[in-house]
Design an enzyme around this catalytic site. Structure first.
Site, PDB file in Angstrom:
ATOM      1  N   TYR A  24      -1.570  -0.524  11.093  1.00  0.00           N
ATOM      2  CA  TYR A  24      -1.817  -0.888   9.694  1.00  0.00           C
ATOM      3  C   TYR A  24      -0.732  -0.332   8.778  1.00  0.00           C
ATOM      4  CZ  TYR A  24      -3.774  -0.969   5.028  1.00  0.00           C
ATOM      5  OH  TYR A  24      -3.946  -1.161   3.673  1.00  0.00           O
ATOM      6  N   SER A  67       0.850  -1.192   0.000  1.00  0.00           N
ATOM      7  CA  SER A  67       0.000   0.000   0.000  1.00  0.00           C
ATOM      8  C   SER A  67       0.884   1.238   0.000  1.00  0.00           C
ATOM      9  CB  SER A  67      -0.887   0.018   1.239  1.00  0.00           C
ATOM     10  OG  SER A  67      -1.628   1.226   1.314  1.00  0.00           O
TER      11      SER A  67
END
Length: 263
Positions: free
Chosen positions: A153, A140
């Site tokens: 995260y 990501s």
């Protein structure tokens, strides 16, 4: 399961990017073993079969060694070499770190990191013995930014982004490619499951999961090292290389702090 088609494993394939990656595989000549930790994996399999692929499913918790072993053993029972591993399973969690339930935070770490690298270690060794295969890791652009109110995260995605490039270099002389898909905020159940529907990023317009998956799949098939999807995300990724980490953390706060979606 036996055909002249190639064979792929896709994790986190019940919804979102994972489901769309599995559909890309089906359209491009792969049969599939798909996995997720929820019953929605079965209707997802029906969607993929409609595209002409043979599809087997495993419902397993891929944050655990036992869950990954179940998936790996299922692939061995199928008895076909894994031509492509699309390691997409992941979890998110919003909120301030010290306010989070630690078991939920650990689940993010164990799903995104431990389960992912364990599966890659097992399947990657099979690929190395054959000297053939493709690996796609869903990282990501979050991995470029200290994730205030999404700290665990973002840190897991930083790990995956880094791990992907390192593994690719180690396999440079083998006929095995490693590609890191680095999307930004994407339309899926991610933000709802992460408890972030009151945040600016949770309520903002997001990228289409099918488009993100197609970009990632195509990059994997070309053997690219990485792909950042979307012009806005490419700009954010480039800026992260020059903007101080403290500034990035402050900017992330404005997107992810609980209640920021209401202002």
């Amino acid at each position: 399961m036996s055909s002249g088609r190639q064979f792929a494993i896709v994790t986190g394939a019940s919804t979102g990017i994972g489901l769309e990656l599995a559909k890309c595989c089906a359209r491009e000549g792969f049969d599939l073993l798909i996995a997720a930790d929820e019953p929605e994996i079965e209707p997802a399999a029906s969607e993929i079969r409609a595209l002409g692929a043979m599809v087997e499913t495993v419902q397993a918790d891929l944050s655990t060694v036992d869950g990954v072993d179940r998936l790996y053993e299922a692939s061995k029972r199928i008895g076909r070499p894994v031509d492509a591993l699309l390691a997409n399973a992941g979890r998110g969690l919003g909120g301030a770190f010290l306010d989070q339930d630690f078991n939920r935070a650990r689940l993010v770490i164990d799903t995104n990191i431990t389960g992912t690298v364990y599966l890659i270690h097992k399947v990657g060794n099979d690929m190395r013995r054959r000297n053939a295969g493709r690996i796609l890791i869903t990282g990501s652009i979050a991995g470029f930014t200290p994730g205030s109110f999404q700290a665990v995260y973002n840190a897991t995605k930083a790990f995956l982004d880094s791990f992907s490039f390192a593994l690719r270099e180690e396999l440079r002389d083998a006929e095995i490619t490693v590609t890191c898909l680095m999307p930004g905020a994407t339309e899926s159940k991610f933000f709802e499951r992460a408890g972030m529907m009151d945040t600016a990023v949770g309520t903002s317009k997001k990228d289409d999961a099918a488009g993100v998956a197609k970009s990632g799949f195509d990059a994997m098939m070309r053997g690219d090292g990485d792909i950042v999807t979307g012009l806005k995300n490419k700009v954010m990724a480039a800026a992260a290389n020059v903007v101080p980490a403290g500034v990035l953390a402050k900017q992330h706060r404005s997107m992810a702090e609980p209640g920021s979606g209401k202002s």
